[in-house]
Design an enzyme around this catalytic site. Structure first.
Site, PDB file in Angstrom:
ATOM      1  N   CYS A   1       0.827  -1.200   0.000  1.00 22.11           N
ATOM      2  CA  CYS A   1       0.000   0.000   0.000  1.00 22.11           C
ATOM      3  C   CYS A   1       0.868   1.259   0.000  1.00 22.11           C
ATOM      4  O   CYS A   1       1.759   1.405   0.839  1.00 22.11           O
ATOM      5  CB  CYS A   1      -0.926   0.006   1.206  1.00 22.11           C
ATOM      6  SG  CYS A   1      -2.033   1.440   1.271  1.00 22.11           S
TER       7      CYS A   1
ATOM      8  N   LYS B   1       1.627  -9.561  -0.741  1.00 20.35           N
ATOM      9  CA  LYS B   1       1.698  -8.676  -1.897  1.00 20.35           C
ATOM     10  C   LYS B   1       2.639  -7.534  -1.561  1.00 20.35           C
ATOM     11  O   LYS B   1       2.597  -6.994  -0.450  1.00 20.35           O
ATOM     12  CB  LYS B   1       0.319  -8.122  -2.255  1.00 20.35           C
ATOM     13  CG  LYS B   1       0.332  -7.233  -3.500  1.00 20.35           C
ATOM     14  CD  LYS B   1      -1.055  -6.745  -3.858  1.00 20.35           C
ATOM     15  CE  LYS B   1      -1.007  -5.875  -5.118  1.00 20.35           C
ATOM     16  NZ  LYS B   1      -2.354  -5.357  -5.476  1.00 20.35           N
TER      17      LYS B   1
END
Length: 388
Positions: free
Chosen positions: A120, A162
């Site tokens: 993020c 991720k």
């Protein structure tokens, strides 16, 4: 090369190697079902015998929010009745919280897959050492992954992560992150092939996906600039990725998952819906949102999708504004009748970026964050509230 026809994450078998990326305020249970319905259509007209294909990940939730039963977080952990494979993405900076949250998701929510977010780029996340900033602290990253994998093991639930290439071009982390993910027992690693400072600007560097796939033995999933099914095939062929992660490319285009399922099954399909067919998709989306949230809130949620659905079509400004203020299904039905159902799909939109793009920006980090790459004893503040 031979295209992958499935994705294996530990004991979990995904019939098409395609993952819907979690997106804040987007990938709620209604949108996940809409995309799954499309992904289950093997071609333009028939339902594949294998049923739902792909992996559809819920919005990112915070580990602390799960552990402390934050009301907003728990509202996000709602699954559709047809959602037999429950996939959740967690964000966290404290290994203990992440481990406890993973156990709760497995034991109480019956999830089949837990993904950990270390990509993020949002400043409110990176300034606390989370998201794309965290992989700079290699030992902290390993501790978090170890706690999550250990907590999920008794339930046979695969844990993936991720990440991005790194904080910026001078502070790359993705190869170390891949090594650590493999060493700690992660089932796969997904790489958004941009740096944190790029956010969603510029072009994804697919060569980094290729390099990571050559660097580790676990599956690597490629993310970035998959706008059409042909992009997904090209990414896999060029990089050796085991599958693709699709985010902005499906905004206003849930039928992309139909094309992806067909493409990985060896069929070339490019769905070009007329405006009338797009209107039907909007109505189905609204119906699912209303069932999930009630009519007032469900219609409000649909508003953010209107511009994406109508991108490139010639619907007038007044009608677009009215749709962006829709308050009931009855109003929506009346407004949709004003669209020209025979207008063809604007093919000029194929392959073009969708959703947010922006420009490169300075990454906000905790003071002294870049001074060491270890992170031993580092305790970034753990966020409570989930959501965008």
């Amino acid at each position: 090369m031979t295209l992958p026809t499935e994705l294996r994450l530990g004991a979990l078998r995904v019939a098409t190697p395609v993952v819907l990326a979690p997106m804040a305020g987007i990938t709620n249970a209604a949108y996940r079902r809409l995309c799954r319905e499309q992904g289950a259509l093997r071609d333009a007209s028939s339902l594949g015998s294998s049923g739902t294909t792909g992996l559809y990940v819920a919005e990112m939730t915070t580990s602390r929010g799960v552990v402390e039963r934050d009301e907003t977080t728990l509202r996000m952990l709602v699954f559709d009745e047809t959602e037999d494979v429950r996939s959740v993405q967690l964000y966290g900076t404290d290994p203990v919280y992440v481990g406890k949250a993973t156990e709760i998701l497995c034991a109480e929510y019956g999830v089949s897959h837990v993904d950990l977010n270390f990509g993020c780029p949002v400043p409110k996340v990176t300034r606390k050492g989370g998201g794309g900033a965290l992989p700079w602290k290699r030992r902290l990253l390993g501790d978090i992954l170890e706690h999550a994998v250990r907590a999920a093991a008794p339930y046979d639930v695969p844990v993936t992560m991720k990440t991005r290439k790194g904080i910026d071009a001078e502070h790359l982390t993705y190869l170390d992150a891949g090594r650590i993910a493999q060493e700690t027992g992660c089932a796969a690693i997904a790489l958004h092939a941009r740096t944190v400072d790029q956010a969603y600007s510029g072009h994804a560097d697919w060569s980094a996906i290729c390099e990571l796939a050559s660097h580790v033995d676990i599956p690597v999933l490629g993310n970035g600039d998959v706008w059409e099914a042909s992009d997904a095939l090209r990414m896999v062929e060029q990089t050796g990725a085991a599958g693709v992660v699709v985010g902005r490319g499906c905004l206003g285009r849930p039928w992309l998952f139909r094309d992806l399922a067909a493409a990985f099954a060896g069929r070339q399909v490019a769905t070009l819906p007329s405006l009338g067919e797009v209107a039907q998709m909007m109505r189905r989306h609204a119906e699912l949102l209303v069932a999930l949230m009630g009519e007032e809130r469900g219609c409000k949620e649909l508003r953010k999708h209107v511009a994406w659905y109508l991108k490139g079509f010639s619907a007038g400004g007044e009608l677009r504004r009215s749709l962006a203020l829709v308050a009931s299904l009855a109003d929506l039905d009346e407004l949709l009748t004003r669209l020209d159902p025979s207008e063809p799909f604007p093919v000029a939109e194929l392959g073009t970026p969708r959703g947010r793009q922006g420009s490169p920006r300075r990454v906000v980090l905790p003071e002294g964050w870049l001074e060491d790459t270890d992170g031993t004893g580092c305790s970034p503040a753990e966020d409570l509230h989930s959501g965008g």
